[in-house]
Motif scaffolding. Sequence first.
Motif, PDB file in Angstrom:
ATOM      1  N   LEU A 140      24.974  85.586 -20.791  1.00  0.00           N
ATOM      2  CA  LEU A 140      23.865  85.755 -20.154  1.00  0.00           C
ATOM      3  C   LEU A 140      23.031  84.704 -19.501  1.00  0.00           C
ATOM      4  O   LEU A 140      22.916  84.137 -18.909  1.00  0.00           O
ATOM      5  CB  LEU A 140      23.447  86.869 -20.216  1.00  0.00           C
ATOM      6  N   ASN A 141      23.088  83.883 -21.139  1.00  0.00           N
ATOM      7  CA  ASN A 141      21.783  83.053 -21.576  1.00  0.00           C
ATOM      8  C   ASN A 141      23.174  81.991 -19.900  1.00  0.00           C
ATOM      9  O   ASN A 141      22.212  81.109 -19.720  1.00  0.00           O
ATOM     10  CB  ASN A 141      22.256  82.363 -22.449  1.00  0.00           C
ATOM     11  N   GLU A 142      24.357  81.735 -20.220  1.00  0.00           N
ATOM     12  CA  GLU A 142      25.464  80.777 -19.736  1.00  0.00           C
ATOM     13  C   GLU A 142      24.934  80.736 -18.283  1.00  0.00           C
ATOM     14  O   GLU A 142      25.034  79.950 -18.228  1.00  0.00           O
ATOM     15  CB  GLU A 142      26.537  80.612 -20.479  1.00  0.00           C
ATOM     16  N   LEU A 143      24.858  82.534 -18.513  1.00  0.00           N
ATOM     17  CA  LEU A 143      24.915  82.345 -16.325  1.00  0.00           C
ATOM     18  C   LEU A 143      23.354  81.757 -15.727  1.00  0.00           C
ATOM     19  O   LEU A 143      23.687  81.594 -14.995  1.00  0.00           O
ATOM     20  CB  LEU A 143      24.830  83.664 -16.269  1.00  0.00           C
ATOM     21  N   LYS A 144      23.135  81.894 -16.829  1.00  0.00           N
ATOM     22  CA  LYS A 144      21.371  81.745 -16.590  1.00  0.00           C
ATOM     23  C   LYS A 144      21.240  80.294 -16.469  1.00  0.00           C
ATOM     24  O   LYS A 144      21.062  79.874 -15.588  1.00  0.00           O
ATOM     25  CB  LYS A 144      19.859  82.423 -17.511  1.00  0.00           C
ATOM     26  N   GLU A 145      21.480  79.878 -17.346  1.00  0.00           N
ATOM     27  CA  GLU A 145      21.389  78.019 -17.295  1.00  0.00           C
ATOM     28  C   GLU A 145      22.176  77.747 -15.524  1.00  0.00           C
ATOM     29  O   GLU A 145      22.067  76.295 -15.439  1.00  0.00           O
ATOM     30  CB  GLU A 145      22.233  77.423 -18.337  1.00  0.00           C
ATOM     31  N   LYS A 146      23.082  78.234 -15.797  1.00  0.00           N
ATOM     32  CA  LYS A 146      24.349  78.071 -14.392  1.00  0.00           C
ATOM     33  C   LYS A 146      23.001  78.380 -13.130  1.00  0.00           C
ATOM     34  O   LYS A 146      24.368  78.077 -12.022  1.00  0.00           O
ATOM     35  CB  LYS A 146      25.373  78.616 -14.686  1.00  0.00           C
ATOM     36  N   ASN A 147      22.450  79.224 -13.177  1.00  0.00           N
ATOM     37  CA  ASN A 147      21.287  80.023 -12.009  1.00  0.00           C
ATOM     38  C   ASN A 147      22.149  81.200 -11.214  1.00  0.00           C
ATOM     39  O   ASN A 147      22.438  80.616  -9.836  1.00  0.00           O
ATOM     40  CB  ASN A 147      21.485  78.733 -11.211  1.00  0.00           C
ATOM     41  N   ILE A 148      23.317  81.025 -11.554  1.00  0.00           N
ATOM     42  CA  ILE A 148      24.442  82.856 -11.293  1.00  0.00           C
ATOM     43  C   ILE A 148      23.865  83.948 -11.774  1.00  0.00           C
ATOM     44  O   ILE A 148      23.537  84.642  -9.960  1.00  0.00           O
ATOM     45  CB  ILE A 148      25.468  82.520 -12.409  1.00  0.00           C
ATOM     46  N   ILE A 149      22.684  84.175 -12.413  1.00  0.00           N
ATOM     47  CA  ILE A 149      21.706  85.646 -12.609  1.00  0.00           C
ATOM     48  C   ILE A 149      19.968  84.698 -12.980  1.00  0.00           C
ATOM     49  O   ILE A 149      19.749  83.720 -13.455  1.00  0.00           O
ATOM     50  CB  ILE A 149      22.268  85.993 -13.286  1.00  0.00           C
TER      51      ILE A 149
END
Length: 415
Positions: A406-415
């Motif tokens: 989830l943190n990775e997706l946040k950093e990539k602006n996916i979520i």
Amino acid sequence: MTTTKKNLTNQQTEPSPEEKLPLEGIRVLELGTLLAGPFAGRLLADFGAEVIKIEPPDKADPMRQWGITKNGQGLLWPIQSRNKKSITLNLREKDGQELFKQLAQETDVIIENFRPGTMEKWGLSYEELSDINPRLIMMRTSGFGQTGPYKKRAGFGSVGEAMGGLRHVTGFPDRAPSRIGISIGDTLAALFATIGCLTAIYEREQSSRGQVIDTAIYESVFATMESIIPDYLLADYVRERMGNILPGVAPSNIYYTQDETYIVIGANADGVFKRLCEAMDQPELAEDLDYKTHVARGKNQKKLDLLIEEWTKTLPAKEALDRLEKHGVPSGLIYSAKDIVEDPHYQARDMIVNVEHPELGDFPMPGVVPKLSRTPGKIKEPGSSEMGSHNEAVYQSLLDLDEDKLNELKEKNII
């Protein structure tokens, strides 16, 4: 719904039959913004569907700030997004599209109200999604539908109201076409889309297959326009703006009273008109050849309305309405929001429901329509004021994503 569909963690406890809402077990992914799609999502959520509202992480639904605001928050948002979960997802990126496909595997219904071709551009066409989940139902609402020469046109509710025929007959004949004071085109599209969704869910019980519901705003408006087409094609009559009357339907108008307000009276049926004449202490009018029949009253509409208003002007609105009620004549005041809030009938039927809002406190909103006798709908909570407030609950429970992912997706602006 798919037999392998997962439950969210906070839904593991099965409600008792008395508590269960009729659409519980149906999961909906709601895409799109503003009115038509989200209104349909609200209707499904009111009756227990688990509606997951999806917004891009960098662009909130404009309805969060739309219309009248308080403390920086739009007052329509808590109503339109009630009973929904809020997540963020960037569908413009490949990773976001892959996440959406995983969510679609665990879903019964997708609501989208983008311009036709948008979902296809993202690789999220119904064909691709139904390959993953053959029972999937997609509700697609747009200005002009998914086919035809106008399909790619931008189409807001106001345009649908105009091209569906409603604006042409709304207002007074000596003025330009008017609009109704709410977004009626979007609302009608949402209602028809919801009918289509419930129909498709029922049909799926026989076929085990989903399908596309293609709802156009202009068609939703046009579907309510009564007989304007045969009026024109068979009788060479084009219905025009007529103010507060319907041509040939009398009496049915607003009438001025002694205390300088207006009341509505609808007494166009023969029996009701006779009761109106008795309420006016003019029973002889019911036998007058100019007014005795529906056709005669239609021909003498203006003269009849003047006679009725001569009577209403002699009485305060309350006294006139009391007398009309006593005689069984449909009538009423023209309500403002203040009148609605103070009316005991609204209160008795739970049509103004107060829900606790985390920022705005006790929040009043319209109740659930229609009323079901055994499994009525329910408002559990207002729309979430924080974007993505259910990200962890949804992504962890449905897709088994851990905190690092989830943190990775946040950093990539996916979520």
